[in-house]
Scaffold this motif. Structure first.
Motif, short mmCIF file in Angstrom:
data_model
loop_
_atom_site.label_atom_id
_atom_site.label_comp_id
_atom_site.label_asym_id
_atom_site.label_seq_id
_atom_site.Cartn_x
_atom_site.Cartn_y
_atom_site.Cartn_z
N HIS A 192 -9.77 0.27 -8.74
CA HIS A 192 -9.43 -0.96 -9.24
C HIS A 192 -8.53 -0.55 -10.67
O HIS A 192 -7.69 -1.06 -10.73
CB HIS A 192 -10.74 -1.80 -9.48
CG HIS A 192 -10.13 -3.29 -9.81
ND1 HIS A 192 -10.08 -3.65 -11.11
CD2 HIS A 192 -9.96 -4.39 -9.02
CE1 HIS A 192 -9.63 -5.03 -10.96
NE2 HIS A 192 -9.62 -5.25 -9.73
N ALA A 193 -9.46 0.11 -11.37
CA ALA A 193 -8.87 0.44 -12.84
C ALA A 193 -7.58 1.15 -12.62
O ALA A 193 -6.59 0.96 -13.36
CB ALA A 193 -9.87 1.28 -13.60
N ILE B 133 -0.55 -8.37 -10.39
CA ILE B 133 -0.18 -8.39 -8.99
C ILE B 133 -0.97 -7.59 -8.26
O ILE B 133 -1.34 -7.74 -7.12
CB ILE B 133 1.51 -7.92 -8.92
CG1 ILE B 133 2.41 -9.00 -9.55
CG2 ILE B 133 1.83 -7.51 -7.41
CD1 ILE B 133 3.87 -8.62 -9.87
N MET B 134 -1.24 -6.11 -8.92
CA MET B 134 -1.92 -5.29 -8.25
C MET B 134 -3.58 -5.77 -8.17
O MET B 134 -4.36 -5.51 -7.15
CB MET B 134 -2.04 -4.03 -8.83
CG MET B 134 -0.88 -3.24 -8.69
SD MET B 134 -0.39 -2.81 -7.08
CE MET B 134 -1.69 -2.17 -6.36
N GLY C 3 -8.04 -8.56 -5.10
CA GLY C 3 -8.59 -9.82 -4.63
C GLY C 3 -8.45 -10.09 -3.29
O GLY C 3 -9.43 -10.60 -2.55
N LYS C 4 -7.50 -9.72 -2.54
CA LYS C 4 -7.22 -10.07 -1.09
C LYS C 4 -8.13 -9.17 -0.29
O LYS C 4 -8.70 -9.39 0.74
CB LYS C 4 -5.73 -9.55 -0.74
CG LYS C 4 -4.78 -10.89 -1.14
CD LYS C 4 -3.51 -10.50 -0.62
CE LYS C 4 -2.59 -11.33 -1.47
NZ LYS C 4 -1.40 -10.94 -1.20
N ILE C 5 -8.30 -7.86 -0.91
CA ILE C 5 -9.38 -7.00 -0.24
C ILE C 5 -10.80 -7.01 -0.52
O ILE C 5 -11.62 -6.09 -0.43
CB ILE C 5 -8.91 -5.60 0.08
CG1 ILE C 5 -8.58 -4.81 -1.63
CG2 ILE C 5 -7.65 -5.57 0.73
CD1 ILE C 5 -8.53 -3.33 -1.48
N ALA C 6 -11.21 -8.30 -1.46
CA ALA C 6 -12.38 -8.07 -2.16
C ALA C 6 -13.49 -8.05 -0.79
O ALA C 6 -14.57 -7.97 -1.11
CB ALA C 6 -12.65 -9.22 -3.03
#
Lengths: 236, 403
Positions: free
Chosen positions: B43-44, B259-260, B265-268
């Motif tokens: 994520h980072a 955006i990343m 968020g979508k693959i949370a």
């Protein structure tokens, strides 16, 4: 008769213990009105299997709690103490030798003695070695119980029982699992080491040969359920 | 002292089950820490990775696709934009640097990206850090058929300065689609730990005019990487409004990090599933401690009775079981860190090969504290049931001779 100036290491009065049978009936096992043992005394209790001898010893050791009555060991009333104190008194004042030795299988001979010490006056490796040496196991200190003969295992149990220099040694059929030669040797050893350590010995057995080695033999069935106030055992 | 001795002897006596349960804890702990660390680090890395650019301008498409394609060199290109579009954004007073890129070819599966020398001389992928070839290499001559190779590509394909490569058409490697041109490698980039490491860089014009490419689109570019002038967040918003709302030909992807973050968020949900699996594994592992100790209680009863007859308190035997369970977990967590290192090294290697982004298996994460503590605590809790059994052991009954 009670000899003068002799301290009682064990005093029992009105001791009662009963168990519930599977069919919910209460069965009186121990009912001893009066019993005592003086310091340095060696007394054998004779009794048939199932007569309540082991329960009697367990009550003395504080392993079982009596329904009523009083047990005092080395001047302290075992039956009135809270359990942790009973444990402590058992560790410091009583040595217990069992028919089946009850050695810890994962511990070496030396460790079996040391673990006994650890609950009492503290671990003393040198003393433990000396004790094992005394019972003839100088070369077996690092052996595990399974690597020893039954006679040798009982010797470890004797060393462990004496590890905390108890005032009282209880021996429950200590020769029951031994052949007669080993039984004689072990019994002699128990008596000698108790004498050397100044411990009183209360042995229960139904083995005639074992009992024959004692000057003082008492019949457990006679004083169990005995309601009289007379001491059942009178020491020399 | 006595307590720890009893625990040590018990662990030794039950060595096989101790190792087995410690191993399951190790697996659970290693997995839990890895899932967490990979998520945190990726994520980072992905939201913080922009190659030093603030925005991407490209053909009309989803912003995420544009960023993945232009910055991370993943995904298909959404299409091209015309050269005048590049000139227009380059001339915008709020734009500090605009670097055009073109793509559409590969060499053995690694992308060839055409760009200008500004990418190497002006853009900084991190403060004060530029993509620089290792000495004695140099960046390509824009007028020559020369290439600069990312460090990962060089390592994987064994490329070095002086080698000659034949590009292949398309982003997927197909041996039958070899271009006739050849490129001389004049430099290998120093590792940057960015997606630039897994790209072969050639002059923009070289890619635009590669044999077989549409001559009509010879001046088009795939995207423009944009660096805004300092403090021009408002300009970013204006440009976003201009291209995304008022216009409908192009997409202005800004800000890249946000955006990343949307991607994550979508693959949370996937993260949560992985996390849940890791928690379940941890629960099963601590359950295995309970089962292991509980199942051995029958053989332990006699030992407990002996210890009690020797003077051990009830609380001593109770504590010994609880601490034994905790010790097995602690032992497991020591092995768990080895598992964690192995899993992280493997994952980092895959992520680096696929994206160029480097995950650090040795980086510290708070999970490295609370996962061991949590598992040890949970294991100690699981020891309560057998400990109560030990506490209640009937001494007299269990000392009796076994017939």
């Amino acid at each position: 008769m009670l000899a003068p100036n002799k301290m009682r290491v064990l005093e029992i009065s009105n001791l009662q213990k009963s168990f519930l049978t599977p069919d919910r009936k209460r069965h009186d096992v121990v009912n001893v009105s009066d019993f005592f043992l003086e310091e340095h005394a060696h007394v054998a209790l004779r009794g048939e299997s199932g007569s309540g001898k082991t329960t009697f010893l367990n009550l003395i050791a504080g392993i079982l709690k009596p329904d009523s009555g009083r047990v005092a060991v080395a001047g302290r009333e075992m039956s009135a103490l809270p359990e942790p104190e009973r444990d402590r008194l058992r560790a410091t004042a009583i040595g217990y030798i069992f028919q089946t030795f009850n050695l810890l299988q994962g511990y070496t001979c030396l460790e079996n003695v040391l673990v006994g010490m650890s609950f009492g006056h503290g671990v003393d490796r040198e003393k433990a070695r000396r004790l094992l040496d005394r019972v003839g196991l100088r070369d077996h200190q690092n052996h595990y119980p399974r690597q020893l003969s039954t006679g040798q295992q009982q010797r470890v149990a004797v060393a462990r029982a004496l590890a905390n220099q108890p005032k009282l040694v209880l021996a429950d059929e200590p020769t029951g699992n031994l052949d007669s030669a080993n039984a004689r040797e072990v019994l002699a050893l128990i008596r000698e080491t108790c004498r050397e350590n100044g411990a009183a010995l209360l042995l229960v057995s139904h083995d005639r040969e074992a009992l024959g080695q004692f000057e003082q033999i008492e019949d457990f069935q006679k004083f169990n359920n005995n309601a009289s106030n007379d001491p059942v055992v009178d020491h020399l | 002292m006595t307590l720890w001795w009893i625990i040590y002897k018990s662990l030794r006596q039950h060595a096989f089950s101790t190792l087995l349960t410690a191993f399951s804890i190790a697996l659970a702990g290693g997995l839990l820490m890895s899932v967490w660390a990979v998520r945190e680090q990726s994520h980072a890395a992905f939201t913080g990775m922009s190659g030093g650019f603030d925005a991407v301008l490209g053909a009309r498409s989803a912003k995420l696709q544009l960023v993945l394609n232009a910055i991370f060199h993943l995904e298909e290109s959404p299409g091209n934009l015309a050269w005048p579009d590049y000139l227009e954004i380059q001339a915008n007073p709020n734009v500090a640097l605009a670097v055009p890129i073109a793509m559409g070819d590969n060499y053995r599966g690694y992308r060839l990206v055409g760009t200008t020398t500004n990418f190497f001389t002006k853009a900084e992928y991190a403060p004060g850090k530029r993509c620089t070839p290792r000495a004695p290499g140099r960046i390509f001559d824009p007028a020559a058929r020369e290439a600069v190779v990312g460090s990962l590509v060089a390592q994987k394909l064994g490329l070095k300065r002086g080698d000659v490569i034949h590009p292949f058409h398309g982003l997927q490697f197909d041996e039958e689609k070899e271009h006739s041109e050849t490129y001389l490698i004049v430099g290998v980039l120093e590792p940057t730990n960015t997606p630039a490491d897994r790209v072969i860089w050639i002059p923009l014009e070289g890619l635009q005019k590669m044999s077989g490419h549409d001559p009509q689109a010879a001046s088009d570019v795939s995207a423009v990487l944009i660096q805004l002038k300092a403090g021009s967040a408002v300009a970013g918003q204006r440009l976003s409004l201009f291209y995304n709302k008022e216009g409908n030909r192009l997409t202005f992807a800004w800000p890249i990090g946000q955006i990343m973050a949307q991607l994550f968020g979508k693959i949370a949900w996937f993260d949560r599933v992985l996390e849940l699996v890791a928690y379940l594994v941890a629960l099963v592992a601590t359950g295995s401690i309970l089962a292991s100790i509980y199942n051995s209680m029958n053989e332990r009863r006699r030992e407990i009775a002996i210890l009690r007859a020797l003077g051990a308190h009830r609380r001593t035997v109770f504590s010994s079981i609880i601490l034994e369970a905790a010790t097995i977990a602690a032992l497991g967590m020591v092995i768990g860190f080895a598992f964690y290192s192995a899993i992280m090294t493997a994952v980092a290697s895959v992520v680096r090969a696929q994206t160029g982004i480097v995950l650090d298996p040795l980086a510290f994460h708070a999970i490295m504290i609370w996962a061991p503590l949590g598992l040890i605590g949970l294991s100690a809790l699981s020891g309560i049931v057998p400990a109560v059994k030990a506490y209640r052991t009937d001494v007299a009954e269990n000392l009796a001779p076994i017939s």
